[in-house]
Design a protein around this motif. Structure first.
Motif, PDB file in Angstrom:
ATOM      1  N   ASN A  55       0.826  -1.211   0.000  1.00 52.06           N
ATOM      2  CA  ASN A  55       0.000   0.000   0.000  1.00 52.06           C
ATOM      3  C   ASN A  55       0.858   1.258   0.000  1.00 52.06           C
ATOM      4  OD1 ASN A  55      -2.351  -1.482  -0.029  1.00 52.06           O
ATOM      5  ND2 ASN A  55      -2.655  -1.384   2.172  1.00 52.06           N
ATOM      6  N   PHE A  56       1.928   1.259   0.768  1.00 51.88           N
ATOM      7  CA  PHE A  56       2.831   2.408   0.815  1.00 51.88           C
ATOM      8  C   PHE A  56       3.498   2.624  -0.549  1.00 51.88           C
ATOM      9  CE2 PHE A  56       7.023   4.316   1.797  1.00 51.88           C
ATOM     10  CZ  PHE A  56       6.565   5.538   2.271  1.00 51.88           C
ATOM     11  N   PHE A  57       3.967   1.529  -1.152  1.00 54.81           N
ATOM     12  CA  PHE A  57       4.601   1.623  -2.465  1.00 54.81           C
ATOM     13  C   PHE A  57       3.617   2.161  -3.502  1.00 54.81           C
ATOM     14  CE2 PHE A  57       5.818  -0.500  -6.520  1.00 54.81           C
ATOM     15  CZ  PHE A  57       6.986   0.206  -6.741  1.00 54.81           C
ATOM     16  N   ASN A  58       2.384   1.693  -3.467  1.00 61.00           N
ATOM     17  CA  ASN A  58       1.392   2.160  -4.429  1.00 61.00           C
ATOM     18  C   ASN A  58       1.021   3.622  -4.221  1.00 61.00           C
ATOM     19  OD1 ASN A  58       1.097  -0.119  -6.133  1.00 61.00           O
ATOM     20  ND2 ASN A  58       0.062  -1.159  -4.473  1.00 61.00           N
ATOM     21  N   LEU A  59       1.088   4.101  -2.981  1.00 60.40           N
ATOM     22  CA  LEU A  59       0.891   5.544  -2.733  1.00 60.40           C
ATOM     23  C   LEU A  59       1.990   6.362  -3.402  1.00 60.40           C
ATOM     24  CD1 LEU A  59      -0.242   5.704   1.008  1.00 60.40           C
ATOM     25  CD2 LEU A  59      -1.552   6.402  -1.006  1.00 60.40           C
ATOM     26  N   ILE A  60       3.210   5.880  -3.319  1.00 61.69           N
ATOM     27  CA  ILE A  60       4.333   6.560  -3.979  1.00 61.69           C
ATOM     28  C   ILE A  60       4.104   6.592  -5.492  1.00 61.69           C
ATOM     29  CG2 ILE A  60       6.799   6.377  -4.527  1.00 61.69           C
ATOM     30  CD1 ILE A  60       7.159   5.298  -1.625  1.00 61.69           C
ATOM     31  N   LEU A  61       3.670   5.469  -6.057  1.00 66.60           N
ATOM     32  CA  LEU A  61       3.409   5.419  -7.501  1.00 66.60           C
ATOM     33  C   LEU A  61       2.288   6.373  -7.902  1.00 66.60           C
ATOM     34  CD1 LEU A  61       3.642   1.595  -8.245  1.00 66.60           C
ATOM     35  CD2 LEU A  61       5.393   3.348  -8.597  1.00 66.60           C
ATOM     36  N   LYS A  62       1.257   6.443  -7.085  1.00 67.19           N
ATOM     37  CA  LYS A  62       0.158   7.370  -7.376  1.00 67.19           C
ATOM     38  C   LYS A  62       0.654   8.809  -7.373  1.00 67.19           C
ATOM     39  CE  LYS A  62      -3.377   4.370  -5.718  1.00 67.19           C
ATOM     40  NZ  LYS A  62      -4.663   4.089  -5.367  1.00 67.19           N
ATOM     41  N   PHE A  63       1.524   9.129  -6.431  1.00 63.75           N
ATOM     42  CA  PHE A  63       2.077  10.471  -6.342  1.00 63.75           C
ATOM     43  C   PHE A  63       2.985  10.781  -7.535  1.00 63.75           C
ATOM     44  CE2 PHE A  63       5.660  13.163  -5.006  1.00 63.75           C
ATOM     45  CZ  PHE A  63       4.972  14.337  -4.759  1.00 63.75           C
ATOM     46  N   LEU A  64       3.894   9.876  -7.858  1.00 63.69           N
ATOM     47  CA  LEU A  64       4.858  10.118  -8.933  1.00 63.69           C
ATOM     48  C   LEU A  64       4.260  10.036 -10.330  1.00 63.69           C
ATOM     49  CD1 LEU A  64       8.008   8.138  -7.692  1.00 63.69           C
ATOM     50  CD2 LEU A  64       7.732  10.617  -7.782  1.00 63.69           C
ATOM     51  N   PHE A  65       3.362   9.071 -10.547  1.00 65.21           N
ATOM     52  CA  PHE A  65       2.911   8.777 -11.906  1.00 65.21           C
ATOM     53  C   PHE A  65       1.411   8.932 -12.125  1.00 65.21           C
ATOM     54  CE2 PHE A  65       6.758   6.243 -11.114  1.00 65.21           C
ATOM     55  CZ  PHE A  65       7.569   6.731 -12.121  1.00 65.21           C
ATOM     56  N   LYS A  66       0.693   9.330 -11.090  1.00 71.12           N
ATOM     57  CA  LYS A  66      -0.764   9.516 -11.200  1.00 71.12           C
ATOM     58  C   LYS A  66      -1.459   8.226 -11.642  1.00 71.12           C
ATOM     59  CE  LYS A  66      -0.091  13.934 -10.456  1.00 71.12           C
ATOM     60  NZ  LYS A  66       0.916  14.001  -9.423  1.00 71.12           N
ATOM     61  N   THR A  67      -1.012   7.096 -11.110  1.00 62.87           N
ATOM     62  CA  THR A  67      -1.631   5.819 -11.448  1.00 62.87           C
ATOM     63  C   THR A  67      -2.823   5.558 -10.534  1.00 62.87           C
ATOM     64  OG1 THR A  67      -0.212   4.576  -9.943  1.00 62.87           O
ATOM     65  CG2 THR A  67       0.555   4.819 -12.215  1.00 62.87           C
ATOM     66  N   SER A  68      -3.688   4.679 -10.948  1.00 60.63           N
ATOM     67  CA  SER A  68      -4.853   4.332 -10.135  1.00 60.63           C
ATOM     68  C   SER A  68      -4.869   2.841  -9.791  1.00 60.63           C
ATOM     69  CB  SER A  68      -6.133   4.705 -10.877  1.00 60.63           C
ATOM     70  OG  SER A  68      -6.197   3.995 -12.093  1.00 60.63           O
ATOM     71  N   PHE A  69      -3.765   2.162 -10.046  1.00 64.77           N
ATOM     72  CA  PHE A  69      -3.720   0.723  -9.837  1.00 64.77           C
ATOM     73  C   PHE A  69      -3.428   0.393  -8.381  1.00 64.77           C
ATOM     74  CE2 PHE A  69      -2.294   1.761 -14.124  1.00 64.77           C
ATOM     75  CZ  PHE A  69      -3.373   1.235 -14.811  1.00 64.77           C
TER      76      PHE A  69
END
Length: 150
Positions: A55-69
């Protein structure tokens, strides 16, 4: 072949991702299927710590790349022709799958997250949350810089 299937080296998941795509006849509608441990219909048992790291890693991805996965570290079924259209993959180790998702998403390809089912076998993870997590963070930052240059 027209499609490529990626799965973890420990083969910890059943073929539920392939079955899901075949059963629902989805091959014509998408470029990439992400077999997701975090999908609402997934049947996967994970330790709380692994879930928190993800979950923490996916938050970083959402912040950096605007992903929704919700999960970029499960299985993949991807269209070979679509893979050939994206830029060369630069990452290694655990981040490769995440880079594929990010590049497909950036290229506006059709992506669907689908549920996974595990075998229910206890496996010993070789992932070090701090060491490997740090490597993945560095690779994410490098990828962000490369994508921003374009």
């Amino acid at each position: 072949h027209d499609w490529i299937w990626f799965c973890p080296a420990d083969f910890s998941f059943k073929f539920s991702d392939l079955e899901y795509v075949f059963k629902n006849n989805l091959f014509h509608d998408y470029d990439l299927f992400i077999g997701s441990k975090s999908h609402k219909d997934a049947k996967v048992k994970r330790k709380i710590s692994r879930e928190l790291y993800s979950n923490f890693f996916n938050l970083i991805l959402k912040f950096l790349f605007k992903t929704s996965f919700k999960d970029t570290q499960g299985t993949f079924i991807l269209k070979k022709a679509s893979l050939e259209k994206i830029d060369k993959i630069i990452s290694n180790e655990f981040f490769v799958s995440t880079e594929i998702v990010i590049r497909f998403n950036k290229s506006k390809m059709k992506i669907l997250e689908i549920p996974l089912t595990d075998f229910g076998i206890e496996t010993v993870s070789t992932v070090s949350p701090l060491k490997d997590g740090f490597k993945m963070l560095i690779q994410a930052i490098k990828l962000k810089k490369i994508i921003n240059k374009k």
